[in-house]
Design an enzyme around this catalytic site. Structure first.
Site, mmCIF file in Angstrom:
data_model
loop_
_atom_site.group_PDB
_atom_site.id
_atom_site.type_symbol
_atom_site.label_atom_id
_atom_site.label_comp_id
_atom_site.label_asym_id
_atom_site.label_seq_id
_atom_site.Cartn_x
_atom_site.Cartn_y
_atom_site.Cartn_z
ATOM 1 N N ASP A 67 8.572 -2.243 -3.039
ATOM 2 C CA ASP A 67 7.971 -1.052 -3.626
ATOM 3 C C ASP A 67 6.977 -0.415 -2.651
ATOM 4 O OD1 ASP A 67 7.555 0.470 -6.209
ATOM 5 O OD2 ASP A 67 5.505 -0.150 -5.848
ATOM 6 N N GLU B 275 11.707 0.633 -0.184
ATOM 7 C CA GLU B 275 11.479 1.956 -0.760
ATOM 8 C C GLU B 275 10.517 2.645 0.197
ATOM 9 O OE1 GLU B 275 9.595 4.413 -4.548
ATOM 10 O OE2 GLU B 275 8.571 2.684 -3.736
HETATM 11 C C1 GLC Z 1 7.210 3.052 -6.772
HETATM 12 C C2 GLC Z 1 7.886 2.752 -8.086
HETATM 13 C C3 GLC Z 1 7.229 3.566 -9.161
HETATM 14 C C4 GLC Z 1 5.769 3.196 -9.219
HETATM 15 C C5 GLC Z 1 5.104 3.354 -7.867
HETATM 16 C C6 GLC Z 1 3.776 2.681 -7.830
HETATM 17 O O1 GLC Z 1 7.419 4.342 -6.338
HETATM 18 O O2 GLC Z 1 9.262 2.978 -7.980
HETATM 19 O O3 GLC Z 1 7.847 3.388 -10.393
HETATM 20 O O4 GLC Z 1 5.110 4.016 -10.139
HETATM 21 O O5 GLC Z 1 5.864 2.744 -6.852
HETATM 22 O O6 GLC Z 1 3.941 1.283 -7.841
#
Ligand code: GLC
Ligand code: CA
Length: 536
Positions: A201, A274
């Site tokens: 994440d 991500e």
């Molecule tokens: C990422 C997750 C999202 C979350 C953010 C903060 O982008 O996919 O759902 O709110 O991180 O952790």
């Protein structure tokens, strides 16, 4: 790291546990609900599951606010439920990867509580980003949280802590060796329990630069970071290139050390980042041979149903990735973006799914995407996303895409729970239930079944790829892989394609076949099996 790992052309199914299946009637999905229904996921033909977070969490941000990364939140069950789930996945031949959230902890984590109790300059505070303000009322800099409002919150003794997301998500200081060690412990903890990898994440966020300097245009930057704000693309790119807290070189040290952890296991462990980075070329830095295995490509997640845009995005991604040992990734939706059907329309969603399943690399499918679910139109009173709350409603937030799955029956909540679902499931979804769609050969679910099994039977092991039609004004783009040709008609008119191929699957019926031509319906995609002569 092996370059032919199981993930290279895998289809991942993303489970958002809170909305998958509720086994005990409290209205929230849980791990047991996943375990008991995992056969549904296996039957879709996917190879792997990505579990969104189920860790101990006050749940201010859908579990992305973790208060104990090595335990399960009671709303989702307990550690033995997690073990059972991993065991069941193995039994069904599914790989399983889980979210790991290294950018921040929840403010309920013991470390943060200790930091609040400890004085300025203490070791406890050094695990986060605590700083004095510019003066007693002004935060250290002008950064804006991605969920709106200042990125700093002041504590009792006057210091401020950084949170790029909600106040309840204090950012961790990755220069602190205890932070580094704790995450390695977490990785090993879950790997020892049997998971096959991680979705990282906010993987681009761990290192911060210029922490005590103002940004020249904080509001512009904050808009540029939001997908729901329209902006001139040159302006957006310029702003995004100026982000002081994303995609700094320091993040790569973290992934180099994680790679060593993964490689210390005697099975193939994968991790996907991500990482929203600009320009897109920077993404390949995350998949250098001593770092991660995949990086999400978010272009498809935001692109229009447009031949030029789709072509550009796919071509750029394939080119970029061809210089690495990583395979491309394709995602049309996830828990952070509007559902595909709502974004592009129902026919277009079917067509895009067919088109992307044909591409080389791996595909990520968000639960409910296979059912063609739209975003639910929620009342503001039902919304729980911190983006909605912090922006005082200016951002509607992501709840519409997180409504529980409709399983069976004619009346909401359609078998998801025998209690009251945490978000209401629209009664209009009666036709979209898994039960209903399983009986209807024209349903979105059956289309996913068909195309996933075709992908297995006719594309696996095929690494070649060649465009056969690039944007030429007709709205059609197509490519060939082995003996299969896959064509997409983005226009509003039927288009005839010269081919000797036989239609294998189509996102929309019927396809008129006349002599050596096939007609593709408006907003549709077809897969064709080329005859041997055409192939040579
Ligand atoms: C990422 C997750 C999202 C979350 C953010 C903060 O982008 O996919 O759902 O709110 O991180 O952790
Ligand atoms: Ca439950």
């Amino acid at each position: 790291m092996s370059s032919d790992g199981w993930w290279q052309d895998a289809i991942f199914y993303q489970i958002y546990p809170r909305s998958f299946y509720d086994s005990n009637g409290d209205g929230e999905g849980d791990l047991r609900g996943v375990t008991d229904n995992l056969a549904y996921v296996r039957d879709l033909g996917v190879d792997a599951v990505w579990m969104s977070p189920f860790y101990k969490s006050p749940n201010k941000d859908g579990g992305y606010d973790v208060s104990d990364p090595r335990d399960v939140d009671p709303r989702h069950g307990n550690l033995s439920d997690a073990k059972e789930l991993f065991g069941r996945a193995k039994e069904l031949g599914l790989k399983i990867i889980i979210d790991i959230i290294p950018n921040h902890f929840s403010s309920e984590h013991v470390w943060f509580k200790a930091a609040l109790a400890a004085p300025k300059g203490s070791l406890e505070r050094s695990r986060f980003h605590f700083h004095d303000g510019k003066d007693s009322k002004t935060p250290p800099n002008n950064w804006i949280s991605l969920f709106g409002g200042s990125a700093w919150t002041q504590v009792e003794d006057g210091q401020w802590y950084l949170h790029l997301f909600d106040t309840s998500q204090p950012d961790l200081n990755w220069e602190n060796t205890q932070v580094q060690a704790d995450f390695e412990k977490t990785l090993r903890f879950w790997l020892d329990l049997g998971v096959d990898g991680f979705r990282i994440d906010v993987a681009h966020g761990l290192a911060k630069e210029n922490l005590l300097q103002d940004h020249f245009d904080p509001q512009g930057l904050s808009n540029a970071l939001r997908l729901d704000v329209e902006m001139d693309s040159a302006e957006r790119s310029a702003l995004l290139a100026s982000v002081p807290f994303f995609d700094r070189d320091g993040v790569h040290d973290v992934y180099r050390s994680w790679r060593k952890v993964f490689d210390s296991y005697d099975r193939d462990i994968m991790a996907v980042a991500e990482a929203w980075v600009h320009p897109p070329e920077r993404a390949i830095r995350y998949v250098r041979s001593d770092e991660l295995n995949q990086v999400f490509n978010f272009d498809l997640l935001v692109s229009q149903f447009d031949d030029v845009e789709l072509f550009d995005c796919i071509e750029r991604t394939l080119k970029l990735m061809s210089g690495t040992q990583a395979s491309p990734t394709w995602a049309l939706s996830n828990h952070d973006t509007p559902r595909l059907v709502t974004r592009v329309g129902a026919e277009q969603a079917r067509a895009l799914a067919l088109f992307t399943f044909g591409l080389p690399g791996s595909c990520y499918v968000y639960q409910g995407q296979e059912l063609g679910l739209p975003d639910a139109d929620l009342a503001d009173a039902d919304r729980q996303d911190p983006a909605f709350i912090r922006s005082k409603g200016a951002q509607k937030g992501r709840d519409g895409a997180r409504v529980p799955l409709p399983w069976a029956g004619d009346v909401t909540p359609f078998g998801f729970t025998f209690g009251k679902p945490w978000l209401p499931i629209p009664q209009e979804w009666a036709e979209l239930t898994i039960e209903n769609q399983s009986k209807n050969e024209h349903s979105s679910l059956m289309l996913y079944h068909d195309v996933i099994s075709l992908r297995k039977s006719s594309l696996s092991g095929t690494t070649d790829f060649a465009w056969t039609a690039t944007p030429n004004g007709s709205g059609v783009i197509s490519f060939r892989r082995g003996t299969v040709e896959i064509a997409l008609n983005t226009s509003d008119k039927p288009v005839r394609l010269k081919t000797s191929g036989r239609v294998l699957v189509s996102s929309s019926e019927p396809n008129l076949v006349v002599a050596d031509e096939v007609e593709i319906a408006p907003r549709a995609c077809i897969w064709l099996e080329l005859s041997n002569s055409a192939e040579k």
